[in-house]
Motif scaffolding. Structure first.
Motif, PDB file in Angstrom:
ATOM      1  N   PHE A  81      -6.624   0.310   5.111  1.00 47.09           N
ATOM      2  CA  PHE A  81      -6.944   1.247   4.034  1.00 47.09           C
ATOM      3  C   PHE A  81      -7.415   2.583   4.604  1.00 47.09           C
ATOM      4  CE2 PHE A  81     -10.171   3.315   1.407  1.00 47.09           C
ATOM      5  CZ  PHE A  81      -9.355   3.732   0.368  1.00 47.09           C
ATOM      6  N   LEU A  87       0.816  -1.218   0.000  1.00 51.29           N
ATOM      7  CA  LEU A  87       0.000   0.000   0.000  1.00 51.29           C
ATOM      8  C   LEU A  87       0.847   1.264   0.000  1.00 51.29           C
ATOM      9  CD1 LEU A  87      -2.999  -0.979   2.333  1.00 51.29           C
ATOM     10  CD2 LEU A  87      -2.849  -0.999  -0.164  1.00 51.29           C
ATOM     11  N   VAL A 108      -6.656  -2.264  -4.188  1.00 50.93           N
ATOM     12  CA  VAL A 108      -6.277  -2.827  -2.883  1.00 50.93           C
ATOM     13  C   VAL A 108      -6.740  -4.275  -2.852  1.00 50.93           C
ATOM     14  CG1 VAL A 108      -6.644  -2.704  -0.386  1.00 50.93           C
ATOM     15  CG2 VAL A 108      -6.450  -0.598  -1.729  1.00 50.93           C
TER      16      VAL A 108
END
Lengths: 410, 410
Positions: A324, A281, A302
């Motif tokens: 996230f 990420l 993602v």
């Protein structure tokens, strides 16, 4: 081309506005947690909550009522291509995603490494999810053992974990058909299936696949965990009207896993390099920032929200959603004119698989209406102003909110 | 075949799970009662309420926005066949429903007995709803009077109350067209219309219909109440992909009235015998219990919710809804994996006819999301998680909830 896509193609215009589409793979869930809530409703997501309170929400059905989308059809729908009309096999996606050029007549096949027990019975369809390093080691063994089958060149590529890709190269002018049945039984406790051709053009390919299975098991006989291969998703070379042509967008893909990169590349997006392992990420956010000025549209993928759901691990999926949420401020700081958060399908931990349930959609733009939904959850999204929609509605909505579509008719 | 139906056909698989689809005919209504509530909202339905609180709700539009469905199109939509693509006349449904085999080239016509006054003016389009016995007596008179018309064999069958069916049998190789206009003016105070052919192949049929009307009125001249016939719903022999083929289901129909049995039979359901007269709810429940193990899918039809609405009798419709509520525990005791409660169209007492309003849908399964709707009413269903959908979405949703559909694409 679908009517809506064709209409949008005729109305699209270049502007300076920027669209960021975040796809949380498999993000939709089912009630299962301690309070009978879904993964999204259970997760602590202060940033998403604040965003949702000022955004428009809704639900999207990617393929159709009751239809569980594979990742390919789910993404095609998000990109505006009706997945009932644009059919692409996973093999082609994976091959393109790792930079393999396919030629007319070739067939690409998606494979899983598996663990086989006594009597070839499938014990684990993912061979315990081997490391990428182990995967590469096994691929090297197979390359040495199976350079060709009866004169047809065979190329074998590592993808990630238990995933690999085989390309059967057609001889000049030859066309290998891709209409063959799966080897993967999609269950444990049974033996792999024998591939069968659905048409005459695919008979040679079915024979190649079955020979590959046999020779791979021989080559891997010394392995304890990674000792078999399963195939599904055979495909020839697909054709798409490009993102640049349809939407007039300079578009970029920020994803780690080959299939998603492959899909983005098929519709003409630039695939940006991402530093880091697995979902990476931080590397994705870095790639987004570095390339912000160079593109009008970003597809930001993602993955782990799906993988954890597929493992049936409710708590882990909650955690991935919270991860996230933690990076969301960095995306918001770029101040995209239009931000969408959506999934390509649901993957409820309760089912430990993809499912047919609609996926929550969030759109933030300057031109949204007031909306009763206060959180990015399945239940709240059902109260949102965007309603329940087909996935192919998303791109036209994003283009409109970015003021990139001309009026239809005078 | 519609894309969704074709897609579902490719994904369906046999499993042990059981689906029960309850169709409360014409169940949707309009506000009219003492508190400005609909029939469903007025009815005391403790069992339905408890079920609804733990189920998913939504609204279905059977044909399209603003379109009032006949019972045929309404049911076809519920069964997954787009009624704009699969067109079947009521005559063919009724004929098949009473066990009449139709051959290629034949035309079946649905008739109503009517009361005609001075100057052939229609006084009652249903001839006071005669008893089934009176219906049979009139049919016998007509059979004696009209065995054939100009050499074309004519078969006349009793259906129920004011309903009957005529089959015009084509001679070998001949094809009688079914594109003709109605005789039924669908109003009182006017004379019956003359049937006209919409194409050349139907000109002979129009002549047969008009001759039948004249000769029937002559034969019934001595009757005071049942002295005329009205026709609508002409049909030739339709073709459907079967329920077994599309859904891989062993399916059974539990209904009392011929048209519903005919429709179920056209799509390949077994029509189970039901003991008792008219709606025969006890007989239907008994048939369901007795055959529970032998089928995967049951279509369970309740008729009187529609008939009372068509009579404009709000209180009677409320009562019929409450009667269904009382037997609901017996259905729940069978513990179907997926239970749906829906209508084939709305029949508001306020309109005393079918209407275009969406019908409330309830689905109970283990794989449903949380849902704000607390009762099975039009208003609450509008708040449900299933949203507003086309009727053809229902079967894919039921198949998905029963885990009978494979994933679409990789």
């Amino acid at each position: 081309m679908s009517d809506l896509l064709e209409t949008v193609r005729g109305l699209s215009k270049k502007t300076d506005s920027k669209i960021l589409m975040v796809v949380l793979d498999g993000v939709g869930g089912l009630p299962m947690g301690v309070n009978g809530e879904t993964e999204l409703a259970t997760a602590k997501t202060p940033n998403l909550d604040a965003l949702a309170a000022g955004s428009q929400l809704g639900l999207v059905e990617l393929v159709g009522a009751g239809i569980t989308p594979g990742s390919g059809p789910g993404h095609l729908s998000l990109f505006g291509y009706d997945p009932l009309k644009f059919v692409v096999g996973r093999g082609a996606l994976s091959a393109v995603g790792i930079g393999v050029k396919l030629n007319a007549g070739d067939v690409a096949v998606r494979g899983n490494f598996a663990t086989l027990g006594e009597g070839r019975v499938v014990q684990d369809r993912r061979a315990g999810r081997p490391s990428d390093e182990k995967n590469a080691e096994i691929v090297a063994k197979l390359r040495a053992a199976i350079p060709e089958i009866d004169g047809t060149p065979v190329e074998i590529y590592t993808e990630s974990e238990h995933r690999f890709v085989v390309v059967f190269r057609a001889a000049g002018g030859e066309v290998l058909g891709a209409q063959i049945s799966d080897v993967d039984p999609q269950a444990t406790g049974v033996v792999p299936m024998t591939a069968a051709a659905h048409d005459a053009a695919s008979e040679k390919t079915a024979g190649l696949v079955n020979a590959f299975v046999t020779r791979a098991e021989q080559a891997l006989a010394g392995e304890t965990q990674v000792n078999g291969v399963l195939f599904r998703g055979y495909s020839d070379v697909p054709h798409f009207p490009s993102f640049a042509d349809v939407y007039q967008l300079r578009s970029a893909c920020i994803a780690s896993y080959p299939m998603y990169k492959g899909l983005a590349s098929l519709v003409g997006m630039d695939v940006l390099p991402v530093e880091g392992h697995e979902d990476a990420l931080d590397g994705k956010v870095a790639a987004l920032k570095e390339n912000w000025d160079a593109y009008d549209f970003f597809y930001f993928h993602v993955k782990k929200t799906d993988s954890t759901g597929e493992d049936g691990d409710f708590a882990a999926k909650v955690k991935k959603i919270e991860l996230f949420d933690a990076l969301l401020p960095e995306l918001l700081a770029l101040n995209p004119d239009v931000l969408a958060i959506v999934g390509d399908h649901s993957t409820p931990s309760k089912l430990a698989s993809h499912s047919w349930h609609p996926v929550p959609l969030l759109i933030r733009s300057e031109y949204g209406r007031k909306d009763a939904a206060q959180r990015y959850t399945e239940e709240e999204a059902g109260r949102g102003s965007l309603g329940l929609r087909r996935g192919t509605d998303l791109m036209p909505l994003l283009m409109a909110n970015a003021l990139k579509l001309n009026k239809y008719g005078a």
